[in-house]
Motif scaffolding. Structure first.
Motif, short mmCIF file in Angstrom:
data_model
loop_
_atom_site.label_atom_id
_atom_site.label_comp_id
_atom_site.label_asym_id
_atom_site.label_seq_id
_atom_site.Cartn_x
_atom_site.Cartn_y
_atom_site.Cartn_z
N PHE A 230 0.74 -1.21 0.09
CA PHE A 230 0.10 0.19 -0.07
C PHE A 230 0.79 1.33 0.02
O PHE A 230 0.68 2.10 -0.79
N ASN B 88 -9.35 7.83 1.49
CA ASN B 88 -9.18 6.48 1.16
C ASN B 88 -10.83 5.89 1.45
O ASN B 88 -11.08 5.94 2.28
N TYR C 175 -12.10 -0.65 0.29
CA TYR C 175 -11.20 -1.85 -0.19
C TYR C 175 -12.20 -2.96 -0.61
O TYR C 175 -13.14 -3.26 -0.14
N GLY D 58 -9.46 -8.39 -2.12
CA GLY D 58 -7.99 -8.54 -1.64
C GLY D 58 -7.82 -9.98 -1.42
O GLY D 58 -8.58 -10.78 -0.70
N ARG E 278 -6.68 -1.59 -9.09
CA ARG E 278 -6.29 -2.82 -8.54
C ARG E 278 -4.66 -2.87 -8.40
O ARG E 278 -4.04 -2.63 -9.34
N PHE F 172 -5.36 -6.38 -4.34
CA PHE F 172 -6.41 -5.78 -3.82
C PHE F 172 -6.73 -4.57 -4.32
O PHE F 172 -6.10 -4.06 -5.48
N CYS F 173 -8.37 -4.39 -4.39
CA CYS F 173 -8.81 -3.12 -5.02
C CYS F 173 -9.22 -2.04 -4.05
O CYS F 173 -9.37 -2.39 -2.74
N ARG F 174 -8.89 -1.03 -4.14
CA ARG F 174 -9.32 0.40 -3.51
C ARG F 174 -9.97 1.38 -4.27
O ARG F 174 -9.34 1.35 -5.49
#
Length: 363
Positions: free
Chosen positions: A73, A87, A90, A93, A128, A142-144
């Motif tokens: 991250f 942010n 998420y 992940g 991603r 992971f996606c955020r």
């Protein structure tokens, strides 16, 4: 003045399909793992002792999953979220190859969605991200999605693309560590006799303990991950901001919540998925973090009668003991004490099956 320095990317700098390779590669050391323990107090046996990990067929104690997550991250921050307002969440992940001291992690992100906000001042960027080791093996992905400032409010809005993301990582997509064996799992050394079979869907576990965040600790933790976001470090930049002070990095709050969850979930020896998560409100130095968890689902793993998975929802609060937690508000919102709502999946040994009865024997 020289233009060689970077102020990070703004919303209009992103495009769907764009892939960004992040600096800088990071070799994880035993010192990193020890410092992570010092900053979080994590006590899970598998990441604390080589001997315990080797009984499960790990080659040695892997580093904590969330340390690896935070390192990756942190790599993404200078390119993705240096100009972020928040942010937002998420999803999707997964942890793959375990990370050990001596492994080197690199990271890259792909933009999978864009949506300008109505105010015309900000937009949401969906990415991603993935971290790979020195052999090219995926350690985690992971996606955020992040709300990011625009450089110029007059710049045209891009075509809106909002990706479809799963509510949870499917059981068939969970990566069980290769060769893992739990027949020699020692519950006494792990710290609890409660195994997968002992947890029930809907059960809530108060982790009891609290941990007060010190200014030096949260800044040191964030530097450990090489996260460069100014909101965590620069009081000159933040004194006139929304909160007037430095904000604790949300990944540190996740790590503290996981560390606190040991009391009640000691045998959740590894995280295999991050299904979703939200930083509900900011934390500041001086806040005391508490946590409780709810069992969302109890999952059987294909082909395994010795291991199961638990999908957990861990809530972290500030200055509010979980025994006194009022829960969700009538309108469905969060109580002001809530810092984090984190949905993830862990592996846990099952109770050994009784030996089969011999032919001709009676029960």
């Amino acid at each position: 003045m020289s233009e060689k320095t970077s102020f990070g990317n703004f919303f209009e700098d992103f495009r769907v399909g764009q892939t960004i390779a992040h600096a800088t590669p990071r070799t994880i050391t035993e010192g990193d793992a020890a410092l992570y323990t010092a900053l979080t107090g994590t006590r899970f046996a598998t990441t604390s002792a080589d001997t315990f990990a080797q009984q499960l067929s790990f080659r040695r104690a892997p580093v904590d999953n969330l340390m690896a997550f935070n390192v990756v991250f942190g790599k993404t921050v200078p390119d993705i979220s240096l100009n972020a307002v928040a942010n937002l969440g998420y999803a999707a992940g997964r942890f793959g190859h375990r990370v050990y001291p001596g492994d080197t992690l690199t990271a890259e992100s792909t933009v999978i969605g864009l949506k300008e906000n109505r105010d015309g001042q900000t937009g949401i960027v969906y990415v991603r991200s993935r971290g790979v080791n020195q052999l090219g093996q995926v350690a985690l992905e992971f996606c955020r999605w992040v709300m990011i400032r625009k450089r110029d409010a007059a710049s045209p809005a891009p075509e809106t693309v909002v990706p479809e993301l799963p509510d949870a990582v499917a059981v068939g997509d969970l990566v069980v560590p290769a060769g893992i064996r739990v027949e020699n799992y020692d519950t006494a050394l792990a710290g609890s006799t409660d195994l997968w079979d002992d947890y029930r869907v809907g059960e809530r576990i108060d982790h009891v303990d609290g941990m007060t965040i010190e200014e030096s600790e949260h800044m040191m933790a964030t530097r450990l991950y090489q996260n460069t976001a100014r909101v965590h470090f620069n009081q000159h930049a933040e004194k006139d901001g929304r909160f007037g002070r430095r904000i604790v990095y949300g990944g540190y709050v996740i790590s503290l919540a996981r560390a606190l969850s040991f009391n009640g979930l000691a045998n959740a020896f590894t995280i295999v998925a991050i299904n979703g998560g939200r930083h509900v409100s900011p934390a500041f130095a001086g806040d005391t973090v508490y946590a409780w968890s709810e069992v969302i689902d109890s999952l059987s793993l294909p082909g395994r009668n010795d291991l199961g998975a638990l999908r957990l929802r861990t809530i972290a609060t500030k200055d509010c003991r979980c025994a006194n937690f009022p829960g969700r508000l009538a309108d469905g919102g969060y109580d002001p004490s809530v810092l984090l709502d984190f949905d993830y999946t862990v592996l846990m040994p099952k109770k050994p099956e009784p030996p089969a009865a011999l032919p001709g024997s009676t029960a």
